[in-house]
Design a protein around this motif. Structure first.
Motif, PDB file in Angstrom:
ATOM      1  N   LEU A 173      44.813  40.565  75.907  1.00  0.00           N
ATOM      2  CA  LEU A 173      44.973  42.165  75.246  1.00  0.00           C
ATOM      3  C   LEU A 173      46.596  42.074  74.844  1.00  0.00           C
ATOM      4  O   LEU A 173      46.989  42.380  73.694  1.00  0.00           O
ATOM      5  CB  LEU A 173      44.514  43.172  75.910  1.00  0.00           C
ATOM      6  N   GLU A 174      47.374  41.931  75.725  1.00  0.00           N
ATOM      7  CA  GLU A 174      48.907  41.905  75.541  1.00  0.00           C
ATOM      8  C   GLU A 174      49.339  40.838  74.557  1.00  0.00           C
ATOM      9  O   GLU A 174      49.889  41.162  73.468  1.00  0.00           O
ATOM     10  CB  GLU A 174      49.549  41.645  76.985  1.00  0.00           C
ATOM     11  N   ILE A 178      50.980  41.586  71.077  1.00  0.00           N
ATOM     12  CA  ILE A 178      52.391  40.873  70.738  1.00  0.00           C
ATOM     13  C   ILE A 178      52.426  40.163  69.364  1.00  0.00           C
ATOM     14  O   ILE A 178      53.361  39.968  68.449  1.00  0.00           O
ATOM     15  CB  ILE A 178      53.078  40.148  72.079  1.00  0.00           C
ATOM     16  N   TYR A 179      51.216  39.264  69.325  1.00  0.00           N
ATOM     17  CA  TYR A 179      51.152  38.404  68.311  1.00  0.00           C
ATOM     18  C   TYR A 179      50.984  39.043  66.832  1.00  0.00           C
ATOM     19  O   TYR A 179      51.547  38.606  65.974  1.00  0.00           O
ATOM     20  CB  TYR A 179      50.015  37.397  68.598  1.00  0.00           C
ATOM     21  N   ASP A 180      50.312  40.115  67.093  1.00  0.00           N
ATOM     22  CA  ASP A 180      50.274  41.140  65.622  1.00  0.00           C
ATOM     23  C   ASP A 180      51.435  41.529  65.251  1.00  0.00           C
ATOM     24  O   ASP A 180      51.966  41.544  64.068  1.00  0.00           O
ATOM     25  CB  ASP A 180      49.102  42.005  65.845  1.00  0.00           C
ATOM     26  N   ASN A 181      52.332  41.917  66.436  1.00  0.00           N
ATOM     27  CA  ASN A 181      53.636  42.415  66.077  1.00  0.00           C
ATOM     28  C   ASN A 181      54.660  41.438  65.334  1.00  0.00           C
ATOM     29  O   ASN A 181      55.114  41.586  64.586  1.00  0.00           O
ATOM     30  CB  ASN A 181      54.313  42.923  67.339  1.00  0.00           C
ATOM     31  N   PHE A 182      54.561  40.181  66.028  1.00  0.00           N
ATOM     32  CA  PHE A 182      55.360  39.111  65.565  1.00  0.00           C
ATOM     33  C   PHE A 182      54.886  38.598  64.248  1.00  0.00           C
ATOM     34  O   PHE A 182      55.801  38.572  63.262  1.00  0.00           O
ATOM     35  CB  PHE A 182      54.988  37.903  66.461  1.00  0.00           C
ATOM     36  N   ARG A 207      44.144  31.953  79.790  1.00  0.00           N
ATOM     37  CA  ARG A 207      44.151  31.292  80.998  1.00  0.00           C
ATOM     38  C   ARG A 207      45.079  29.975  80.834  1.00  0.00           C
ATOM     39  O   ARG A 207      45.837  29.682  81.626  1.00  0.00           O
ATOM     40  CB  ARG A 207      43.080  31.107  81.884  1.00  0.00           C
ATOM     41  N   LEU A 208      44.754  29.452  79.779  1.00  0.00           N
ATOM     42  CA  LEU A 208      45.531  28.108  79.457  1.00  0.00           C
ATOM     43  C   LEU A 208      46.775  28.302  78.908  1.00  0.00           C
ATOM     44  O   LEU A 208      47.571  27.195  78.541  1.00  0.00           O
ATOM     45  CB  LEU A 208      44.801  27.185  78.547  1.00  0.00           C
ATOM     46  N   CYS A 209      47.392  29.328  78.552  1.00  0.00           N
ATOM     47  CA  CYS A 209      48.471  29.781  77.836  1.00  0.00           C
ATOM     48  C   CYS A 209      49.581  30.181  78.826  1.00  0.00           C
ATOM     49  O   CYS A 209      49.249  30.867  79.704  1.00  0.00           O
ATOM     50  CB  CYS A 209      48.246  30.913  76.764  1.00  0.00           C
ATOM     51  N   TYR A 210      50.771  30.005  78.295  1.00  0.00           N
ATOM     52  CA  TYR A 210      51.924  30.614  78.718  1.00  0.00           C
ATOM     53  C   TYR A 210      52.702  31.155  77.708  1.00  0.00           C
ATOM     54  O   TYR A 210      53.258  30.387  76.912  1.00  0.00           O
ATOM     55  CB  TYR A 210      52.736  29.663  79.665  1.00  0.00           C
ATOM     56  N   PHE A 211      52.442  32.434  77.295  1.00  0.00           N
ATOM     57  CA  PHE A 211      53.166  32.928  76.093  1.00  0.00           C
ATOM     58  C   PHE A 211      54.331  33.657  76.320  1.00  0.00           C
ATOM     59  O   PHE A 211      54.263  34.690  76.860  1.00  0.00           O
ATOM     60  CB  PHE A 211      51.988  33.959  75.168  1.00  0.00           C
ATOM     61  N   THR A 212      55.441  33.371  75.749  1.00  0.00           N
ATOM     62  CA  THR A 212      56.909  33.776  75.880  1.00  0.00           C
ATOM     63  C   THR A 212      57.242  34.588  74.780  1.00  0.00           C
ATOM     64  O   THR A 212      56.999  33.982  73.799  1.00  0.00           O
ATOM     65  CB  THR A 212      57.845  33.069  76.553  1.00  0.00           C
ATOM     66  N   TYR A 213      57.981  35.739  74.753  1.00  0.00           N
ATOM     67  CA  TYR A 213      58.646  36.064  73.438  1.00  0.00           C
ATOM     68  C   TYR A 213      59.703  37.071  73.830  1.00  0.00           C
ATOM     69  O   TYR A 213      60.019  37.243  74.932  1.00  0.00           O
ATOM     70  CB  TYR A 213      57.488  37.091  72.821  1.00  0.00           C
ATOM     71  N   VAL A 214      60.583  37.266  72.804  1.00  0.00           N
ATOM     72  CA  VAL A 214      61.552  38.274  73.127  1.00  0.00           C
ATOM     73  C   VAL A 214      61.386  39.716  72.119  1.00  0.00           C
ATOM     74  O   VAL A 214      61.109  39.331  70.809  1.00  0.00           O
ATOM     75  CB  VAL A 214      63.067  37.641  72.583  1.00  0.00           C
ATOM     76  N   GLN A 215      61.279  40.524  72.821  1.00  0.00           N
ATOM     77  CA  GLN A 215      61.227  42.015  72.099  1.00  0.00           C
ATOM     78  C   GLN A 215      62.823  42.454  71.710  1.00  0.00           C
ATOM     79  O   GLN A 215      63.293  42.752  72.710  1.00  0.00           O
ATOM     80  CB  GLN A 215      60.448  43.017  72.860  1.00  0.00           C
ATOM     81  N   GLU A 216      63.025  42.689  70.344  1.00  0.00           N
ATOM     82  CA  GLU A 216      64.167  43.422  70.224  1.00  0.00           C
ATOM     83  C   GLU A 216      64.328  44.804  70.699  1.00  0.00           C
ATOM     84  O   GLU A 216      63.225  45.427  70.925  1.00  0.00           O
ATOM     85  CB  GLU A 216      64.448  43.298  68.629  1.00  0.00           C
ATOM     86  N   LEU A 235      61.813  47.107  69.032  1.00  0.00           N
ATOM     87  CA  LEU A 235      60.588  46.802  69.580  1.00  0.00           C
ATOM     88  C   LEU A 235      59.730  45.481  68.509  1.00  0.00           C
ATOM     89  O   LEU A 235      58.626  45.192  68.948  1.00  0.00           O
ATOM     90  CB  LEU A 235      59.329  47.726  69.664  1.00  0.00           C
ATOM     91  N   ASP A 236      60.619  45.022  67.689  1.00  0.00           N
ATOM     92  CA  ASP A 236      59.963  43.922  66.959  1.00  0.00           C
ATOM     93  C   ASP A 236      60.116  42.783  67.913  1.00  0.00           C
ATOM     94  O   ASP A 236      61.027  42.445  68.161  1.00  0.00           O
ATOM     95  CB  ASP A 236      60.930  43.782  65.539  1.00  0.00           C
ATOM     96  N   VAL A 237      59.259  41.858  67.417  1.00  0.00           N
ATOM     97  CA  VAL A 237      59.057  40.550  67.925  1.00  0.00           C
ATOM     98  C   VAL A 237      59.645  39.464  67.109  1.00  0.00           C
ATOM     99  O   VAL A 237      58.906  39.261  66.085  1.00  0.00           O
ATOM    100  CB  VAL A 237      57.842  40.136  68.816  1.00  0.00           C
ATOM    101  N   LYS A 238      60.640  38.890  67.190  1.00  0.00           N
ATOM    102  CA  LYS A 238      61.331  37.879  66.101  1.00  0.00           C
ATOM    103  C   LYS A 238      61.120  36.238  66.730  1.00  0.00           C
ATOM    104  O   LYS A 238      61.580  35.594  65.915  1.00  0.00           O
ATOM    105  CB  LYS A 238      62.608  38.273  65.895  1.00  0.00           C
ATOM    106  N   SER A 239      60.833  36.302  68.102  1.00  0.00           N
ATOM    107  CA  SER A 239      60.876  34.853  68.638  1.00  0.00           C
ATOM    108  C   SER A 239      59.720  34.721  69.386  1.00  0.00           C
ATOM    109  O   SER A 239      59.753  35.569  70.408  1.00  0.00           O
ATOM    110  CB  SER A 239      62.135  34.621  69.467  1.00  0.00           C
ATOM    111  N   ILE A 240      59.005  33.758  69.485  1.00  0.00           N
ATOM    112  CA  ILE A 240      58.087  33.408  70.413  1.00  0.00           C
ATOM    113  C   ILE A 240      58.090  31.757  70.781  1.00  0.00           C
ATOM    114  O   ILE A 240      58.468  31.003  69.936  1.00  0.00           O
ATOM    115  CB  ILE A 240      56.517  33.671  69.865  1.00  0.00           C
TER     116      ILE A 240
END
Length: 144
Positions: free
Chosen positions: A9-10, A14-18, A55-64, A67-72
């Motif tokens: 869900l998170e 985050i992906y929609d934000n990105f 469960r097979l993912c390791y999804f990392t990101y940087v939130q500005e 709150l914008d996400v510019k990097s994943i």
């Protein structure tokens, strides 16, 4: 600061934000890659937004700060049964901030080390010379 999506869900939030924050930049990337294998974000969200698949993912990101996400940097974890190796593979890596790109990659390497992965796999889709030098210097083999 680097963050990790804790659940599907998170991830979806985050992906929609990105996607919404980077629509024009992503279109430029897609145009440079060509139409041979277009990226379908709705399909990716549908598949990885499932709690079992996530469960097979390791999804990392940087939130500005805004709150914008510019990097994943989205990793997949797997077990290579032919060689009995635990593998961390880069799945989708886009950053509109070079510092964040390096920080996300180093975070992934630390995750691999701390979680006893045998191999880390990543590609160089844009033939980035700095990435090639880094890979060579650190004895990585780049995926073609």
């Amino acid at each position: 600061m680097i963050k990790v999506a804790k659940n599907h869900l998170e991830f979806l939030e985050i992906y929609d934000n990105f996607l919404s924050c980077n629509e024009s930049g992503l279109n430029g990337i897609y145009n440079s890659l060509g139409d041979d294998f277009p990226i379908n974000h709705e399909s990716m969200k549908s598949f990885w937004g499932n709690s079992v698949n996530f469960r097979l993912c390791y999804f990392t990101y940087v939130q500005e700060k805004n709150l914008d996400v510019k990097s994943i940097l989205w990793w997949l974890t797997s077990f290579e049964e032919k060689s009995a190796k635990k593998v961390l593979s880069e799945y989708f890596w886009v950053s509109f901030n070079k510092k964040h790109s390096v920080a996300l990659f180093n975070h992934g390497l630390n995750y691999a080390k701390n979680n006893y992965f045998d191999k880390v796999v990543f590609s160089n889709a844009f033939n980035n010379e700095k990435l090639e030098r880094f890979a060579f210097k650190n004895k990585f083999k780049l995926n073609p």
